[in-house]
Structures are given as structure tokens and as C-alpha cells.
Design a protein around this motif. Sequence first.
Motif, short mmCIF file in Angstrom:
data_model
loop_
_atom_site.label_atom_id
_atom_site.label_comp_id
_atom_site.label_asym_id
_atom_site.label_seq_id
_atom_site.Cartn_x
_atom_site.Cartn_y
_atom_site.Cartn_z
N ASP A 20 2.17 -5.21 -2.09
CA ASP A 20 1.68 -4.10 -2.90
C ASP A 20 0.22 -3.81 -2.56
O ASP A 20 -0.52 -4.71 -2.16
CB ASP A 20 1.73 -4.44 -4.40
CG ASP A 20 3.15 -4.48 -4.97
OD1 ASP A 20 4.10 -4.16 -4.24
OD2 ASP A 20 3.27 -4.84 -6.16
N ASP A 35 3.94 0.18 -2.53
CA ASP A 35 4.75 -1.04 -2.46
C ASP A 35 5.40 -1.06 -1.09
O ASP A 35 6.32 -0.30 -0.82
CB ASP A 35 5.77 -0.99 -3.61
CG ASP A 35 6.74 -2.17 -3.61
OD1 ASP A 35 6.73 -2.98 -2.65
OD2 ASP A 35 7.52 -2.27 -4.56
N ASP A 196 7.77 -1.96 -8.65
CA ASP A 196 9.05 -2.36 -9.25
C ASP A 196 9.10 -3.84 -9.59
O ASP A 196 10.04 -4.29 -10.26
CB ASP A 196 10.23 -1.96 -8.34
CG ASP A 196 10.28 -2.76 -7.05
OD1 ASP A 196 9.24 -3.29 -6.63
OD2 ASP A 196 11.37 -2.86 -6.46
N ASP A 235 9.17 -10.59 -7.68
CA ASP A 235 8.57 -9.69 -6.68
C ASP A 235 7.08 -9.56 -7.00
O ASP A 235 6.61 -9.98 -8.06
CB ASP A 235 9.28 -8.32 -6.79
CG ASP A 235 9.02 -7.42 -5.60
OD1 ASP A 235 8.32 -7.84 -4.64
OD2 ASP A 235 9.52 -6.26 -5.62
CA CA Z 1 8.42 -4.35 -4.78
#
Ligand code: CA
Length: 246
Positions: A20, A35, A196, A235
Motif C-alpha cells: 500500500d 494498493d 481492502d 492484508d
Molecule cells: Ca490489499
Amino acid sequence: MHWEAAARTDPGLQRSGNEDAHLCARDAGVFGIADGMGGHPAGEVASRLAVQTLARWVSDGHSRRFGAARLQTLLRDTVTRANLVIARQAAENPAESGMGTTLTALALVPRDGVAVLAHVGDSRAYRLRDGTLRQITVDHTWVQQQVDAGQLTESQARVHPFSSILTRALGTSIHVDVDALEVALRPGDLLLLCSDGLTAMLEDDEIRSLLASAAPPAALATRLIDAANARGGVDNITVVLVRILD
Ligand code: CA
């Protein structure tokens, strides 16, 4: 119009790198989240190039000069330019072939009392107003297409094995379709940009309750990241928060 803003990024608990990238140009009122994808380290290159292109636009001073309609066009052009920058670099460097990134960019327009956005991918922008959290951007994902077609619910889409499959990204093609949006603002509104890594871990309603507080944006950003990590932090997690003061 005055505002306060803060950004936080965290690799999460299961990834070694952080693909990111973000921009928090508070004084200029320009913010962005990218991202990256394409594997380490190409994903990091793609998201960094996207944010650098946005930062260069800010340092050129354009973000202060115009009203909402013109700024929306300029911001969209900047995202289109970022696509070409990334695609060109990928073409010239075989190790970075196939890299791509999301980019959600937002510019405040004080004279018009709005924010304009340009957006590609599945990083999101939300506005929290009077206790109601509204997603401003639409995800460019396969699962979102299924939701739109009535084949999946929002909750099913969030945990679907194909949830991260993008239908649009920067850098993977010479051509990209960029969404340009405008959102009205008034004092007390809170804007959230996020990758996300946040929304895969938390439902919108959980995000809303975590943000329902007069705490400074930096404290709220930390609260969101801690909550995503408490759910597993699968993530990288990045959040930018902007509160409109008056
Ligand atoms: Ca991601």
C-alpha cells in the motif's frame, strides 16, 4: 472550510511487505490511497508511482486554483497519467511486468464545499455523516459485478474467494476507465479512504461504530488498524481520515 486529517498504514499480521502507499497532503487538501499488486516488490513500485504522480500534481499547485468541475477533470487526468507512468515502467522492466495498483484520490474544494474524487480499483472512499456511513466509490471487482447483478450479497462478496479479483487497475493496460465523482461536505463530516485490508476484515457497520467518536483522526486511524489486526490482519491496511471542521 477547515479540516483535520491523518493517515496510518500497517503491513497487517500475515504479510512481510507493505504494497500500500498513501498521500496525506493536509494543507493542499489532497489525499490518496494506492494498493499495489503484482508480487513483491513490483506491487510496491506500482502503488508508489501512483502516489508520486498524485503528489507531483499537488506540488504543481493545481489543487488550489480551480472550482469543482475543473478540478474533477484535472484529478481524473492525473490518475490517467499515473496509469501511463506505471504501464511504461512495467514495459521497460521485465521484473515489473504485470504490476498494477488501485488509486483512490480525493481533493477538497473549499470554495464549493465539496470533495472531488478519481478512482480505479477496490480501495474505497466513505463519508460518515450524522452516524450514517456511505460508500462513495464503487469497487471495480468481479464480486461487485455479481452484487450488482443480484448474484451475491455484500456480505458474501466480502469473504468470497475471488473477492480480490479486480476488473480495473492502473498499470496493466495503456487504457483505463477512471471514475470521477463529487461528494457534498458540511462541518462534522468525516471522510475515510482505505485499502481492502480494512474492508476485508471489518463490515461497514463495524467501521461506522469505530468512527462514531469525536477523537482526533490520528486516534481513529489507529483504532481502525488495531481492529483489522484483531480480526487477523491478513492484508496490508491503510487508512486516511479527514474531518471537516467548519
Ligand atoms: Ca490489499
